[in-house]
Write an enzyme that holds these catalytic residues in place. Structure first.
Site, short mmCIF file in Angstrom:
data_model
loop_
_atom_site.label_atom_id
_atom_site.label_comp_id
_atom_site.label_asym_id
_atom_site.label_seq_id
_atom_site.Cartn_x
_atom_site.Cartn_y
_atom_site.Cartn_z
N ARG A 178 30.05 20.91 39.13
CA ARG A 178 29.24 21.69 40.51
C ARG A 178 30.17 21.20 41.34
NH1 ARG A 178 24.79 25.88 41.84
NH2 ARG A 178 25.71 27.55 40.29
N CYS A 235 24.00 36.89 42.42
CA CYS A 235 24.62 36.00 41.00
C CYS A 235 23.23 35.24 40.75
CB CYS A 235 25.90 35.09 41.70
SG CYS A 235 25.49 34.45 43.03
N1 CP Z 1 23.99 32.03 40.46
C1 CP Z 1 24.69 30.24 40.54
O1 CP Z 1 25.02 29.93 40.14
O2 CP Z 1 23.13 29.81 40.69
P1 CP Z 1 23.09 28.62 41.00
O3 CP Z 1 22.88 28.21 41.84
O4 CP Z 1 21.92 28.70 40.40
O5 CP Z 1 23.47 27.53 39.77
N1 NVA Z 2 27.50 31.59 47.32
C1 NVA Z 2 26.74 31.16 46.88
C2 NVA Z 2 26.67 31.43 45.62
C3 NVA Z 2 25.50 30.45 44.49
C4 NVA Z 2 25.81 31.02 43.17
C5 NVA Z 2 26.33 29.62 47.16
O1 NVA Z 2 28.21 28.50 47.57
O2 NVA Z 2 25.79 29.10 47.65
#
Ligand code: CP
Ligand code: NVA
Length: 308
Positions: free
Chosen positions: A107, A266
């Protein structure tokens, strides 16, 4: 070896097979304690690195648990604690990690970081969210929709608010799974034209609508996400709130959609901003099934990456 970088970069037949396999794996575990390994252990003797340069609850825990259920081992790494966060190149990090682990999930911020990791790693790389896309989330969302309301092909999804990274992956999925998507939000926060054009070229009806009441007519699924993503500058907050307030998903909005329409988010959510608590906790909301399905969908993604 297959990287899972984005939904539009993955073969549609493979995507369908992953969703179907996720459902089979989920059903097979019904009622078992969460820590019970699956009956077959396809990741036995496999080591997985989970790298986070941004916060996470769902992605972090669901990947970690998923690896263990598949019989593998995982390590969760914070980007800021790695040399990566202190100037070591992504390419060198990718080559080093590939000597230790069998699979990398990352990530990160810039998409270029993900792509460089994939270019230099000799093991599969999974996109656990970038500023631009969030494909694992939408795999879980497709699984969730189909569990509740059957095939998503031909259905109408309405995305509300910011045309952000999660919206981008929904557009990719529209093209690959064959559903339509209406974006309901302000012009300043439109999704990337490149992704809109791609979905249209694949035959999906993609509409841009400024009036949420019009957008949700005939909707089978209404989706909201935070108005401020993790990569957005805090200075944008006030402007975002003013622009996005008209796109809040309320019970009145849900009532204008089809009778069996679902609500998704999400998470994490800012309750009573992008959606009201009444909607989030209401009968049409499937937000916690979505969160659970991250686990099952990602297990299928990891198996596909490793061919096991
Ligand atoms: N929806 C999602 O990706 O949640 P997190 O940021 O908690 O991983
Ligand atoms: N759009 C949000 C999604 C988090 C899971 C972000 O990037 O912070």
């Amino acid at each position: 070896m297959s990287h899972f970088l984005d939904i539009h970069k993955t073969d549609p037949g493979d995507l369908r097979a992953m969703i179907d396999q996720a459902r089979v794996m989920k059903d097979a575990r019904a009622g078992l304690p969460k820590g019970t390994p699956d009956a077959d252990r396809p990741l036995e003797n496999h080591m997985v690195a989970l790298i986070f340069e941004k916060p996470s609850t769902r992605t972090r825990v669901s990947f970690d648990v998923g690896v263990r259920q598949l019989g593998g081992q995982s390590m969760v790494l914070s980007g800021s604690d790695m040399q990566l966060g202190h100037g070591e190149t992504i390419a060198d990090t990718a080559r080093v990690l590939s000597r230790y682990v069998d699979l990398i999930m990352i990530r990160t911020f810039e998409e270029s970081t993900l792509l460089e990791m994939a270019e230099y790693a000799s093991v599969p790389v999974i996109n656990g969210l970038t500023d631009r896309t969030h494909p694992c989330q939408i795999m879980a969302d497709v699984l969730t929709f189909e569990e509740h309301n059957g095939p998503i092909k031909g259905k109408k999804v309405v995305w509300t608010g910011d045309g952000n990274n999660v919206c981008a992956s929904f557009l990719h999925a529209a093209g690959q799974f064959g559903f339509d998507l209406t974006f309901a939000g302000p012009e300043t926060l439109d999704p990337e034209a490149e992704f809109v054009d791609l979905a249209r070229a694949q035959g999906s009806k993609i509409e841009i609508e400024r009036d949420i009441s019009k957008a949700v007519i005939g909707a089978d699924l209404i989706v909201a996400d935070t108005w401020m993503s993790m990569h957005d500058a805090q200075s944008a907050r006030e402007g975002r709130h003013n622009q996005l307030a008209p796109y809040q998903v309320s019970e009145q909005v849900m009532d204008q959609a089809n009778d069996d329409a679902l609500f998704m988010h999400c998470l994490p959510a800012h309750r009573d901003e992008e959606a009201t608590t009444a909607v989030m906790d209401g009968p049409k909301s499937v937000i916690f099934d979505e969160a659970e399905n991250r686990l099952h969908a990602q297990k299928a993604v990891m198996r596909w990456c490793l061919g096991v």
